[in-house]
Design a protein around this motif. Structure first.
Motif, PDB file in Angstrom:
ATOM      1  N   THR A 167       4.854  19.636   5.781  1.00 43.44           N
ATOM      2  CA  THR A 167       3.769  20.974   4.396  1.00 43.44           C
ATOM      3  C   THR A 167       1.716  20.378   5.224  1.00 43.44           C
ATOM      4  N   GLY A 168       2.020  19.973   6.233  1.00 47.12           N
ATOM      5  CA  GLY A 168       0.189  19.554   6.314  1.00 47.12           C
ATOM      6  C   GLY A 168      -1.172  18.548   5.446  1.00 47.12           C
ATOM      7  N   GLU A 169      -0.272  18.352   4.143  1.00 41.05           N
ATOM      8  CA  GLU A 169      -0.184  17.311   3.423  1.00 41.05           C
ATOM      9  C   GLU A 169      -0.890  15.930   3.299  1.00 41.05           C
ATOM     10  N   LYS A 170      -2.550  15.505   3.211  1.00 41.89           N
ATOM     11  CA  LYS A 170      -2.885  14.139   4.075  1.00 41.89           C
ATOM     12  C   LYS A 170      -2.637  13.456   2.525  1.00 41.89           C
ATOM     13  N   SER A 171      -2.300  11.937   2.459  1.00 40.79           N
ATOM     14  CA  SER A 171      -1.306  11.180   1.682  1.00 40.79           C
ATOM     15  C   SER A 171      -2.515   9.796   2.111  1.00 40.79           C
ATOM     16  N   LEU A 172      -2.471   8.884   0.721  1.00 36.22           N
ATOM     17  CA  LEU A 172      -2.564   7.476   0.577  1.00 36.22           C
ATOM     18  C   LEU A 172      -1.123   6.828   1.654  1.00 36.22           C
ATOM     19  N   PHE A 173      -1.489   6.190   2.676  1.00 35.36           N
ATOM     20  CA  PHE A 173      -0.462   5.545   3.418  1.00 35.36           C
ATOM     21  C   PHE A 173      -0.654   3.532   3.551  1.00 35.36           C
ATOM     22  N   VAL A 174      -0.809   2.971   2.258  1.00 38.04           N
ATOM     23  CA  VAL A 174      -0.519   1.627   2.423  1.00 38.04           C
ATOM     24  C   VAL A 174      -0.150   1.562   1.143  1.00 38.04           C
ATOM     25  N   ASN A 175       0.584  -0.179   0.622  1.00 36.77           N
ATOM     26  CA  ASN A 175       1.870  -0.236  -0.232  1.00 36.77           C
ATOM     27  C   ASN A 175       1.570  -1.646  -0.520  1.00 36.77           C
ATOM     28  N   ALA A 176       2.668  -1.816  -0.759  1.00 38.33           N
ATOM     29  CA  ALA A 176       2.564  -3.648  -1.092  1.00 38.33           C
ATOM     30  C   ALA A 176       2.889  -4.508  -0.003  1.00 38.33           C
ATOM     31  N   PHE A 177       3.634  -3.412   0.946  1.00 29.37           N
ATOM     32  CA  PHE A 177       3.790  -4.293   2.731  1.00 29.37           C
ATOM     33  C   PHE A 177       3.134  -4.056   3.407  1.00 29.37           C
ATOM     34  N   ALA A 178       1.731  -3.377   3.043  1.00 25.70           N
ATOM     35  CA  ALA A 178       0.476  -3.421   3.830  1.00 25.70           C
ATOM     36  C   ALA A 178      -0.317  -5.010   4.089  1.00 25.70           C
ATOM     37  N   THR A 179      -0.446  -4.984   4.785  1.00 21.23           N
ATOM     38  CA  THR A 179      -1.148  -7.509   4.995  1.00 21.23           C
ATOM     39  C   THR A 179      -2.299  -6.536   5.701  1.00 21.23           C
ATOM     40  N   HIS A 180      -2.955  -5.929   5.657  1.00 19.91           N
ATOM     41  CA  HIS A 180      -4.440  -5.912   6.393  1.00 19.91           C
ATOM     42  C   HIS A 180      -4.270  -4.646   7.750  1.00 19.91           C
ATOM     43  N   PHE A 181      -5.690  -4.630   7.453  1.00 18.79           N
ATOM     44  CA  PHE A 181      -6.403  -3.694   8.598  1.00 18.79           C
ATOM     45  C   PHE A 181      -6.406  -3.460   9.967  1.00 18.79           C
ATOM     46  N   VAL A 182      -6.242  -3.215  11.286  1.00 20.57           N
ATOM     47  CA  VAL A 182      -5.903  -3.999  12.569  1.00 20.57           C
ATOM     48  C   VAL A 182      -7.150  -3.010  13.217  1.00 20.57           C
ATOM     49  N   ASN A 183      -8.173  -2.262  12.920  1.00 16.09           N
ATOM     50  CA  ASN A 183      -9.120  -1.493  13.589  1.00 16.09           C
ATOM     51  C   ASN A 183     -10.859  -1.514  12.361  1.00 16.09           C
ATOM     52  N   THR A 197       0.102  12.496   7.505  1.00 16.78           N
ATOM     53  CA  THR A 197      -0.683  13.668   7.531  1.00 16.78           C
ATOM     54  C   THR A 197       0.685  14.101   7.079  1.00 16.78           C
ATOM     55  N   HIS A 198       1.468  14.540   6.116  1.00 18.58           N
ATOM     56  CA  HIS A 198       2.746  14.705   5.465  1.00 18.58           C
ATOM     57  C   HIS A 198       3.222  15.936   7.298  1.00 18.58           C
ATOM     58  N   PRO A 199       4.443  15.444   7.864  1.00 23.70           N
ATOM     59  CA  PRO A 199       4.456  16.592   8.815  1.00 23.70           C
ATOM     60  C   PRO A 199       5.260  18.245   8.355  1.00 23.70           C
ATOM     61  N   ASN A 212       9.736  10.455   0.286  1.00 30.69           N
ATOM     62  CA  ASN A 212       9.163   9.243   1.254  1.00 30.69           C
ATOM     63  C   ASN A 212       8.176   9.107   1.634  1.00 30.69           C
ATOM     64  N   ARG A 213       7.725  10.174   2.623  1.00 38.42           N
ATOM     65  CA  ARG A 213       6.440  10.806   2.890  1.00 38.42           C
ATOM     66  C   ARG A 213       5.097  10.962   2.100  1.00 38.42           C
ATOM     67  N   SER A 214       5.123  10.454   0.654  1.00 37.01           N
ATOM     68  CA  SER A 214       4.588  11.035   0.382  1.00 37.01           C
ATOM     69  C   SER A 214       4.564  11.282  -0.794  1.00 37.01           C
ATOM     70  N   THR A 215       5.469   9.744  -1.239  1.00 37.61           N
ATOM     71  CA  THR A 215       5.416   8.601  -2.544  1.00 37.61           C
ATOM     72  C   THR A 215       5.261   7.201  -2.553  1.00 37.61           C
ATOM     73  N   GLN A 216       5.472   6.205  -3.795  1.00 36.92           N
ATOM     74  CA  GLN A 216       5.461   5.398  -3.617  1.00 36.92           C
ATOM     75  C   GLN A 216       6.143   5.156  -4.457  1.00 36.92           C
ATOM     76  N   HIS A 217       6.960   4.179  -5.366  1.00 37.27           N
ATOM     77  CA  HIS A 217       8.416   4.267  -6.594  1.00 37.27           C
ATOM     78  C   HIS A 217       7.910   2.646  -6.457  1.00 37.27           C
ATOM     79  N   TYR A 218       8.411   2.500  -8.011  1.00 40.58           N
ATOM     80  CA  TYR A 218       8.550   1.224  -8.781  1.00 40.58           C
ATOM     81  C   TYR A 218       9.891   1.013  -9.829  1.00 40.58           C
TER      82      TYR A 218
END
Length: 300
Positions: A206-222, A202-204, A271-277
């Protein structure tokens, strides 16, 4: 360990008042600002407030022909908040927080890039960054940004339900650290233990929700709960397949904007609502950039 839970702010983001000309570059993400000198915004509160409001609206802003000094680069970025160093890239000793990113004949672009959100291996990833082009190849070397709010919004509803409440680990050891000798890799992991973040952020402001997994994410914990897992096959490889599917959403062209660099061009991104390459298609030509990254908060 007890998790600190933060709640979204109810404060509305600053309103865009129209004192800056902003040209939209796609239907969802990116705008180019015209007639603006970022150095002026260091001491002009009204101008800076407008730029910040435009950033919240468009997620990434672009400007050309900016001639500010390194000191002014740092001073402008600090208007958003304190700056941070990168543990691998380091920063300019005369201008702390300013990271020089250089590629050329002596350093061939390699495997390290991927669609990513900066520093999600930190407990508090960066809020955003201000990136200026110093030298660019005659062709190539573009950068792509992705609207992860739109990526979340357009997920199938059953996927949104499936990932609600999920959290993922993000690792510098498994990414930047992978090329290091084992002792150095372990030392890096000790300095920056894997961070845990919500899969949907959740963006602190705007309150918008975004998908927050990227190349640094290794696995789910729960993920491994009775509600999600019937048999072991649902968890392994089921969870990994779901994470791969979510990470792949950043590659959808409809969520992207692509920027062609010229010397003196600048990008400012949330950086809270985007990815880049950073596209690595220009070797052995030279591409030199300078980036100031702003300290962020803990995702919730």
């Amino acid at each position: 360990m007890t998790q600190t839970v933060e709640t979204p702010t109810t404060q509305a983001p600053p309103q865009v008042r129209g004192i800056v000309e902003a040209e939209r570059l796609t239907c969802t993400i990116g705008a180019q600002l015209h007639g603006v000198n970022l150095a002026d915004a260091i001491g002009d509160d009204e101008l800076f407030t407008e730029i910040r409001a435009l950033l919240l609206r468009h997620r990434v802003l672009f400007l050309r022909d900016q001639t500010f000094s390194r000191a002014e680069h740092v001073a402008f970025a600090q208007r958003f908040g304190p700056l941070m160093d990168h543990p691998v890239a380091g920063s300019d000793p005369d201008h702390p927080g300013l990271v020089r990113i250089a590629r050329g004949p002596e350093k061939k672009p390699d495997y390290e890039n991927a669609l990513h959100t900066d520093g999600t291996w930190r407990e508090r990833p960066g809020m955003g960054a201000v990136l200026r082009c110093v030298e660019t190849p005659p062709v190539g070397g573009d950068t792509i940004w992705v609207d992860m709010v739109e990526a979340y919004r357009r997920l199938p509803e059953h996927v949104k339900t499936q990932i609600e409440g999920l959290r993922a680990r993000h690792s510098i050891e498994a990414t930047f650290g992978a090329v290091l000798p084992i002792e150095q890799r372990h030392a890096l992991a000790a300095q920056f233990p894997d961070a845990e973040h919500p899969v949907v952020r959740t963006h602190p402001e705007t309150g918008e929700k975004s998908l927050f997994v990227n190349a640094f994410a290794t696995h789910f914990v729960n993920f491994h709960t009775p509600e999600r897992v019937r048999f072991g096959q649902d968890y392994a490889p089921g969870a990994a397949q779901l994470l791969g599917y979510l990470i792949s959403q950043a590659a959808v062209p409809e969520y992207q904007v692509r920027w062609r660099w010229t010397p003196g061009a600048v990008a400012i991104w949330d950086n809270r609502s985007t990815q880049h390459y950073a596209v690595q298609d220009y070797w052995p030509a030279v591409r030199t950039m300078e980036r100031a990254e702003i300290v962020g908060d803990r995702p919730f």
